[in-house]
Structures are given as C-alpha cells and as structure tokens.
Design a protein around this motif. Sequence first.
Motif, mmCIF file in Angstrom:
data_model
loop_
_atom_site.group_PDB
_atom_site.id
_atom_site.type_symbol
_atom_site.label_atom_id
_atom_site.label_comp_id
_atom_site.label_asym_id
_atom_site.label_seq_id
_atom_site.Cartn_x
_atom_site.Cartn_y
_atom_site.Cartn_z
ATOM 1 N N MET A 155 20.342 13.813 69.773
ATOM 2 C CA MET A 155 20.480 13.200 68.451
ATOM 3 C C MET A 155 20.983 14.198 67.407
ATOM 4 O O MET A 155 21.802 13.849 66.561
ATOM 5 N N GLU A 180 15.396 10.656 66.182
ATOM 6 C CA GLU A 180 16.215 10.159 65.073
ATOM 7 C C GLU A 180 15.848 10.852 63.764
ATOM 8 O O GLU A 180 16.722 11.131 62.946
ATOM 9 N N ILE A 191 23.336 8.824 60.960
ATOM 10 C CA ILE A 191 22.025 8.385 61.421
ATOM 11 C C ILE A 191 21.524 7.371 60.395
ATOM 12 O O ILE A 191 21.205 7.724 59.263
#
Length: 149
Positions: free
Chosen positions: A51, A15, A61
């Motif tokens: 991601m 992330e 995000i």
Amino acid sequence: YNAMSGHDSYSVTAECFAFMTQELGRLADGRIMIALEGGYNLVSLSQGCDMCIRSLLGEQITHLPARSLKCPPNQYAVKAIEECITIHRKYWQFAHYLNHISLSVYDAVKRDQEEVDTITALASLSMQHPNNYNQNPLTAAAQLLQTRP
C-alpha cells in the motif's frame, strides 16, 4: 509496520499507513523515503509495503474506514510529533500550519472547512459594498451589517 492490525495490540491498517505516506509526501513536495528494518509479521509487512509503494507511485488512497477517520491520534504520538515540530520548525516551512495534529482526520477536515466557509462568507460580504475594497474583511462585514435595514 509493527502497528498494523494483528500485530501486538495495535490496529493501524495498511491503507492508513498508505494514507499517512500520501499526506507526508504532499507536505514534503514528494520528497519522501521509506526505510524498513526487520520484519516479524510477513503478512503485515507485505500488505503495508504494497500500500505504501502504491501511494509513492501516485495512487490516491481514498478508502479509509470511518472509525479510522474519526479516531483521534494516540496522545503519545501527538507529543512526539509536537516535539519533532518544535525541533524542525525552522527547517520545515509547512510546520507552522500543523495545528490540527491532535484531532482526528474527520475533525481536522471539518475545522478546515469551517475556516474556509467563514473566510469566504466574510469576503463575499465585504465585496457587496462598493466602498469596502481596501478594508479589512472583518471591518467591512461589520459596517455592512450596520448599514442594512
């Protein structure tokens, strides 16, 4: 993605890589490219790629652990980024605004918000006095404070 959790002694999350991709894309007006070389930990590689591709495709995000947001960047990374900015400053118009690179995300956002709040407060003070429309906001605010009982 060698800096991902579980690879050597690093702890960058997938992330976090995606967030960095998102922010770089924002700074570069979407002109960003990712290139891979090798891949030793297939789990880290697949999670990081997943991601970052989501970020490139426009997925926002929004979830990063609080510890990631409050952790200051690595001092060696900051030094490398500062050297890069010095070299590319004449080509990167946004480089002049990169004055928070040594701060955590949390502290950088907090500092930006404090600056916005200060400017907004000064602007609102200067707008309350009818004779201050063309004055410097700091001068107008000082004069306004002097005229109040």
